[in-house]
Design a protein around this motif. Structure first.
Motif, short mmCIF file in Angstrom:
data_model
loop_
_atom_site.label_atom_id
_atom_site.label_comp_id
_atom_site.label_asym_id
_atom_site.label_seq_id
_atom_site.Cartn_x
_atom_site.Cartn_y
_atom_site.Cartn_z
N VAL A 24 0.67 -1.28 -0.03
CA VAL A 24 0.18 -0.01 0.08
C VAL A 24 0.95 1.02 -0.10
O VAL A 24 0.49 2.24 -0.69
CB VAL A 24 -1.07 0.24 1.16
N TYR A 25 2.04 1.12 0.82
CA TYR A 25 2.84 2.40 0.91
C TYR A 25 3.48 2.82 -0.45
O TYR A 25 3.46 3.74 -1.00
CB TYR A 25 3.79 2.19 1.86
N LYS B 44 2.58 1.86 -3.42
CA LYS B 44 1.57 2.35 -4.48
C LYS B 44 1.25 3.73 -4.49
O LYS B 44 1.37 4.13 -5.62
CB LYS B 44 0.09 1.41 -4.32
N TYR B 45 1.21 4.15 -3.20
CA TYR B 45 0.71 5.59 -3.26
C TYR B 45 1.97 6.67 -3.00
O TYR B 45 1.76 7.71 -3.47
CB TYR B 45 -0.47 5.94 -1.86
N SER B 46 2.88 6.16 -2.54
CA SER B 46 4.06 7.21 -2.07
C SER B 46 4.78 7.60 -3.47
O SER B 46 5.34 8.51 -3.70
CB SER B 46 5.10 6.61 -1.02
N SER B 47 4.74 6.53 -4.49
CA SER B 47 5.38 6.68 -5.88
C SER B 47 4.90 7.69 -6.26
O SER B 47 5.39 8.78 -6.98
CB SER B 47 5.51 5.43 -6.58
N ARG B 48 3.41 7.92 -6.55
CA ARG B 48 2.72 9.26 -6.94
C ARG B 48 3.36 10.35 -6.19
O ARG B 48 3.50 11.43 -6.87
CB ARG B 48 1.19 8.85 -6.89
N TYR B 49 3.19 10.37 -4.81
CA TYR B 49 3.70 11.58 -4.26
C TYR B 49 5.04 12.05 -4.69
O TYR B 49 5.32 13.26 -4.76
CB TYR B 49 3.33 11.48 -2.75
N LYS C 177 1.04 15.22 2.34
CA LYS C 177 0.34 14.27 2.24
C LYS C 177 1.23 13.08 1.98
O LYS C 177 0.74 12.00 2.63
CB LYS C 177 -0.13 14.16 0.69
N GLU C 178 2.59 13.28 1.59
CA GLU C 178 3.43 12.10 1.77
C GLU C 178 3.74 11.87 3.28
O GLU C 178 3.98 10.83 3.76
CB GLU C 178 4.51 12.65 1.12
N LEU D 236 0.88 9.76 4.88
CA LEU D 236 1.16 8.44 4.61
C LEU D 236 2.39 7.77 5.33
O LEU D 236 1.85 6.61 5.89
CB LEU D 236 1.55 8.17 2.87
#
Length: 695
Positions: A291-292, A294-299, A350-351, A354
């Motif tokens: 989960v981390y 997946k979302y952190s790469s965008r940020y 946001k990062e 997370l």
């Protein structure tokens, strides 16, 4: 660019140092192994020696036939501890002896007849002495909860030492061994960290150098479209993030991966059931990582882009500080920067949110729940001898060590994501096609004949800024290019310098197509003076010599004298060694221009390009430079881009451009006689046209 491709390229940068990295990882393995062996020694120390007081003793009336150091004599009786009995090859069922127990009450030790429960409260009541020794009745509960009252004697310090002297030396040696393992682990880790840091610095040093060299090979069109601040961010900030990958992330992942494997093996050796319980937490941890990532790469992709925008804004503001302050636009610039800064802050938050949720707090929660369950179940079961206290201690120790590496890995995930995104940005630059040199064979110093044959050029497709331009510059001639702003003068010279490829037509140098000439080789024979000259940090002599150590001090002085720069240079406190601050802002615009003239002339180019070179020079200095140029232009082809038409009257050929086409050509006198665009431009500058109109 896919992550797999990024990691392959990062591995390629590390490949020249694979032996050193391998050595560091071996040291890391040794240090980790030494650290993991410690709890085993602690378990042996606790179970076999520190808790030896809980082991039963056996009382003999006659001295048994066993080694002397296993027997303790007290009150004409002989005692052997249970583990010593086993060492002598005997079992409780094969001997005629009564059981005894040593019980501790604070710092006082009692030898009790029979078996007594070690845990729980006890009362010691004095009774009638025997053989001169004080005796006590001990009241305590047995395993069934009934009260028992065996009798015993108080042991002296010498007797206690005699009963446990065989445990003192092993405890000392095990303690020393534990300390030695700690020191070994610290030593190995120190050396491997030093090695990895050094290797990482070398890798990033080479990466930065490769990136810097590649930037110099990129076409000018790339820099026209890319903000300077963004490039600076990639060369400095992004490569620094990659350095952390080689130092912190690599070491952390390898070290803690070995840690986890070693701990799992140790857990299975100690207690397979507890080890299996630990394995149940692995899927939860794997889900957190998924989960981390997946979302952190965008940020992180957005964070790096925003950081580049912020650097670009700062660079633009600093470069144009004089304009900002002159037009009182500080508040506008502040608002613009505040918007960029706020945008960066929001994506950073946001990062951070997370990370705060999915990294250490989540892992700590899983760890504490697991530890609570283990202590609750197996801790209570240990009272019934399901698991030894030493094993439970070692297991809790290993459990803490099991989750700490996971925490370390989770904390490094953010750095790994940053490094991956940064590497992508760096490789994007390295993958940008360098300036085309496919045609190129080196060229010797040309005679200077330049032919533009039906040349057309467009920066963007079908938007031509030059259309069917044709002219010939013979060796030694001076060609002047004039025209209104945007007519294509500078574009012509950009094509001659090879900054952009010709869209249609061809350019010939001494009859050879420029496409077949090595661009770098050609530029070494071209001198360039821009309207806004740039001086590098260094000395004035360095700026004239321009990294070419082959140019002697005498040639530097000769070139400066030729353009009358020597007159102001010799008046400076340190002369040619006078320091030049960034962009030469301590010098006047005219002085900077004279230095750039000397820079171009000292290289003795075959072709000389002057792009509005006399715009920043006063009329008196301009006359002196014109005289020098007449001398220095002999033997070389000179192109002059000029708005001040008074400076080009001596030109052998003047080309008048309008909207990318040559509309007039000839000498000054020929063009003045044509009553065309050139004549109108000249009269406007001289003021004669306005006189005619008003008259």
């Amino acid at each position: 660019m896919g992550k797999e491709h990024v990691w392959k390229r990062l591995a390629a940068f590390a490949r020249p140092f694979q032996k050193q990295i391998g050595g560091a990882l071996i040291l890391l393995l040794l240090g980790t192994s030494a650290e993991l062996a410690g709890p085993f020694l602690a378990k042996a120390m606790i179970d076999n020696h520190i808790l030896a007081i809980q082991k039963p003793w056996y009382e003999f009336e006659q001295k048994p036939q066993v080694p002397e150091d296993l027997v303790v004599a007290i009150n004409d009786r002989y005692y052997i501890r249970e583990d010593a009995l086993a060492d002598a090859g005997l079992t409780p069922g094969s001997i005629q002896a009564s059981e005894a127990t040593v019980v501790a009450a604070g710092t006082t030790y009692y030898l009790i007849e029979g078996k007594i429960e070690q845990n729980g409260e006890k009362q010691f009541t004095p009774i009638e002495p025997e053989n001169g020794r004080e005796r006590f009745a001990v009241t305590a509960g047995d395993a069934a909860g009934t009260s028992v009252a065996p009798t015993g004697i108080r042991l002296t310090g010498e007797e206690v030492l005699a009963m446990y002297q065989n445990d003192v030396q092993p405890i000392i040696w095990l303690s020393l061994g534990y300390g030695a393992l700690i020191l070994l682990s610290a030593g190995f880790n120190y050396v491997q960290i030093l090695w990895l840091q050094t290797i990482a610095q070398r890798i990033i040093q080479q990466m930065r150098m490769k990136l810097f060299v590649h930037l110099q090979k990129l076409p000018v069109s790339f820099f026209d479209k890319t903000p300077v601040g963004s490039l600076v961010s990639r060369v400095s900030n992004d490569t620094e993030a990659i350095r952390e990958l080689y130092v912190s992330v690599l070491a952390t992942f390898v070290q803690n991966g070995i840690y986890l494997l070693g701990i799992l093996i140790a857990l299975f050796v100690l207690q397979p059931q507890l080890a299996l319980f630990c394995c149940l937490t692995v899927p939860l941890l794997a889900l957190l990582v998924y989960v981390y990532q997946k979302y952190s790469s965008r940020y992180y992709a957005v964070i790096r882009a925003k950081l580049g925008d912020m650097n670009a804004t700062i660079n633009e503001m600093i470069q144009n500080m004089a304009i900002v302050q002159a037009f009182r636009r500080e508040e506008g610039v502040q608002k613009e920067f505040a918007q960029v800064n706020e945008s960066y802050f929001k994506v950073r938050m946001k990062e951070i949110n997370l990370e705060s949720l999915l990294l250490r707090p989540a892992v700590d929660l899983i760890w504490k729940i697991a530890l609570t369950l283990i202590i609750w179940y197996y801790g209570s079961a240990s009272f019934h001898s399901v698991i030894s206290f030493g094993a439970l201690f070692a297991f809790v120790d290993y459990m803490g060590r099991f989750f700490e590496p996971i925490n370390m890995i989770m904390n490094r995930l953010s750095q790994m994501q940053q490094a991956t995104i940064s590497a992508t940005r760096v490789f994007d630059i390295l993958d940008t096609a360098a300036e085309s040199q496919t045609a190129g064979t080196p060229i010797a110093r040309p005679r200077g004949e330049v032919v533009f044959d039906q040349v057309s050029f467009a920066y963007n497709e079908d938007e031509y800024v030059l259309k069917n331009v044709s002219f010939t510059a013979k060796p030694g001639q001076t060609i002047a290019l004039v025209g209104h702003t945007g007519s294509g003068k500078s574009s012509l010279m950009n094509l001659l310098l090879g900054f952009y490829p010709v869209t249609k037509g061809r350019i010939l140098i001494d009859g050879k197509n420029m496409r077949k000439i090595d661009t770098q080789s050609l530029r070494s024979h071209i001198g360039l003076v821009l309207q806004d000259p740039f001086l590098f940090t260094g000395s004035i002599g360095f700026n004239i010599r321009m990294y070419n150590d082959a140019i002697s001090d005498e040639k530097v002085v000769q070139a400066a004298k030729a353009v009358r720069a020597d007159e102001f240079i010799t008046r400076l406190p340190q002369g040619y060694d006078e320091p030049v601050v960034e962009r030469g802002m301590t010098l006047s615009a005219g002085q900077r221009q004279l230095i750039s003239f000397a820079r171009a002339l000292v290289a003795d180019p075959a072709i000389l390009i002057l792009d509005e070179a006399t715009a920043s020079i006063d009329s008196e200095t301009e006359l002196a430079i014109q005289e020098a140029l007449h001398v220095l232009s002999r033997g070389r082809t000179t192109f002059i881009i000029a708005h001040r038409l008074s400076t080009i009257q001596h030109a052998d050929q003047i080309l008048v451009l309008s909207r990318g086409e040559i509309v007039e050509r000839g000498t000054h006198d020929e063009l003045m006689a044509q009553d065309g665009l050139y004549q109108k431009m000249y009269q406007l500058q001289q003021g004669s046209l306005s006189v005619k109109v008003n008259g």
